[in-house]
Design an enzyme around this catalytic site. Structure first.
Site, PDB file in Angstrom:
ATOM      1  CB  CYS A  48      -1.181   0.044   1.270  1.00 27.08           C
ATOM      2  SG  CYS A  48      -2.330   1.624   1.323  1.00 27.08           S
TER       3      CYS A  48
ATOM      4  CD  GLU B 117      -1.517  -6.041   5.112  1.00 22.04           C
ATOM      5  OE1 GLU B 117      -1.680  -5.284   4.906  1.00 22.04           O
ATOM      6  OE2 GLU B 117      -0.810  -6.738   4.008  1.00 22.04           O
TER       7      GLU B 117
ATOM      8  CG  HIS C 127      -3.435  -3.789   2.814  1.00 18.19           C
ATOM      9  ND1 HIS C 127      -2.989  -3.471   3.858  1.00 18.19           N
ATOM     10  CD2 HIS C 127      -3.553  -2.903   2.188  1.00 18.19           C
ATOM     11  CE1 HIS C 127      -2.401  -2.019   4.139  1.00 18.19           C
ATOM     12  NE2 HIS C 127      -3.819  -1.609   2.822  1.00 18.19           N
TER      13      HIS C 127
END
EC number: 6.3.4.2
Length: 537
Positions: free
Chosen positions: A381, A510, A508
């Protein structure tokens, strides 16, 4: 009929209710039941999207674009499901919706009160979590501790659910702490007794207690707790401190937690097959290598600020038989003079997401160090945006290049506000949020990280994007735009293919990592960093 499990907490906050709820969810899922899970947060914010990470920790984003509590990340990772907007509800959201109905006249002139209007709205959210997912089991965690004034409407709603649905269809779990007094060498059950007494004063008798403790509880202590709290001794579940949170589902399964719940519901289901989880837990406890990753961020003082990034790194490490030694470095502390000292021993460098100008130059310095010294780098990001700015400054020679978020007057706005954000005034819930498709360029590092998939769905949380007028100039200097939106307008992934690993994503990654299925970019990043990882002594 859908069954409902309610998880409350007492004595202290941050006691591990979320992990307990997620562990039970995993056990029930592995018994063949369809499970969903939700978190009620008593604060008055509509969602955590505008809250400081120092106040609340990470903001977790779901596929449908809801900004939620970090516990939802634990839920998704443990149970391996994708949640939705009904999975995180706050006091602010409940009151906002009730007041909107009042303004529309939906209550037909009635006096709007906590009971029944607020409690009915809470119960509706609980029921919606089940109906929108067609689940067999709904697990609801109530944030905070019993006795907090903010959580009283939620506790009352849970009490009413037993009358509404029948006692055979609801199950109350209360999590408490048994403190160990080192000076006296004793564990104390009195706080648990008082917490249950408080809960019972609100009309809820727990069916099960989960007691957090440093030391194993004795049979005598278990019987004492059961007697004073009016639960069966077998329904007093011990939750010991553990080396890895992935031990907890196995620990509570050994105590028949899931079977006790299903017996109450009179639901027949095969025993949970946890063989894959057992293998994972054993592997996690016996990793042979160590990989040092430097995380250069803004909110490193709080452990939970980057919890999904931390877990995604661990997941990727497991597949490489490697433990992650995460070195968190405040971006404000990084300068050209000390960058070698701070990052010189790192096997990989990660710059995560964030907002605002604090620490920006430190992040850019860290990215420059990674690029010039060929240290594996992953940007996420804002990390991707600053990697673009660093490249523009030091490769293209645009010395004043910046993001319009950081410097609105920059002559070279490498990162600019998205067109659909220009007239947005409110901060909360107005970013580009949720899952969007990313088209991958064949043959690139990013494409290989995703097993040569053409399109991947990834979750986003941003207002600013790469300015396409600089795309051609950067490509001429070696930057590859390996992921874009399907219409090729929005840059999603950049990479420098001549480096060992230099990849950054606008999204993102994750948020989609799982302990037994690491996310692609994290796996590729750790694979590259593992080339210099150390064998454990």
């Amino acid at each position: 009929m859908t069954k409902y499990i309610f998880v409350t907490g007492g004595v202290v906050s941050s006691i591990g209710k979320g992990i307990v709820a997620a562990s039970l969810g995993r056990l029930l899922k592995n018994r063949g039941l369809k499970v969903t899970i939700q978190k009620f947060d008593p604060y008055i914010n509509v969602d955590p999207g505008t809250m400081s990470p120092y106040q609340h920790g990470e903001v977790f984003v779901t596929d449908d674009g809801t900004e939620t509590d970090l516990d939802l990340g634990h839920y998704e990772r443990f149970i391996d499901i994708n949640l939705n907007k009904y999975s995180n509800v706050t006091t602010g959201k409940i009151y906002s919706e009730v007041l909107q109905k009042e303004r529309r006249g939906d209550y037909l002139g009635a006096t709007v009160q906590v009971i029944p209007h607020i409690t009915n709205a809470i119960k509706e959210k609980i029921m919606r979590a089940g109906t929108t997912t067609d689940s067999d089991i709904v697990i609801t965690e109530i944030g905070g501790t019993v006795g907090d004034i903010e959580s009283l409407p939620f506790i009352e709603a849970l009490r009413q659910m037993k009358s509404d649905l029948g006692s055979d269809n609801v199950f109350y779990i209360h999590t408490t702490l048994i403190p160990y007094l080192r000076a006296a060498g004793e564990m104390k059950t009195k706080p648990t007794q008082h917490s249950v007494k408080e809960l019972r004063s609100y009309g809820i008798q727990p069916n099960m207690l989960v007691v957090r403790t440093e030391q194993p509880i004795t049979r005598e202590m278990r019987n004492k707790i059961a007697s004073f709290c009016d639960v069966e001794p077998e329904a007093v579940i011990e939750s010991l401190d553990v080396k890895t949170i992935y031990s907890i589902p196995l620990n509570v399964q050994k105590q028949n937690m899931d079977q006790i719940v299903l017996d109450h519901f009179d639901v027949q289901a095969p025993k949970a097959d946890m063989s894959e989880w057992i293998d994972l837990e054993h592997h996690v406890q016996n990793l042979s290598r160590t990989i040092k990753i430097a995380l250069v961020g803004k909110y490193v003082a709080l452990q939970d600020a980057y919890i999904s990034v931390t877990e995604a790194l661990k997941h990727a490490g497991y597949t490489d038989d490697a433990d992650i030694d995460l070195k968190k470095i405040s971006a404000e502390d990084v300068t050209p003079e000390n960058v070698e000292e701070l990052l010189g021993d790192a096997d990989g460098i990660l710059v995560p997401g964030g907002f605002g100008d604090r620490g920006i130059e430190g992040k850019i310095t860290a990215i420059k160090y990674a690029r010039e010294n060929d240290v594996p780098f992953l940007g996420i990001c804002l990390g991707m945006q600053m990697a673009s700015v660093e490249f523009a400054r030091n490769v293209l020679g645009l010395k004043d290049a910046n993001s319009a978020e950081i410097d609105p007057k920059t002559p070279d706005n490498i990162i600019d506000l998205m067109a659909d954000q220009e007239d947005v005034e409110d901060m909360g819930g107005t970013q580009r949020l949720g899952a969007y498709p990313c088209k991958l360029k064949p043959g690139t590092v990013a494409a290989k990280a995703y097993h040569n998939e053409e399109v991947v769905m990834e979750r986003h949380r941003h207002r600013y994007e790469f300015n396409n007028k600089y795309r051609e100039a950067m490509a001429a200097k070696g930057m590859v735009f390996s992921g874009t939106s399907p219409d090729n307008r929005l840059v999603e992934v950049i990479e420098l293919p001549k480096k060992r690993f230099f990849v950054a994503s606008q999204y993102h990654p994750e948020f989609l990592s799982r302990p037994n299925r690491p996310e692609g970019l994290f796996k590729a990043f750790i694979d590259a960093a593992n080339q210099t990882g150390k064998v454990k002594a």
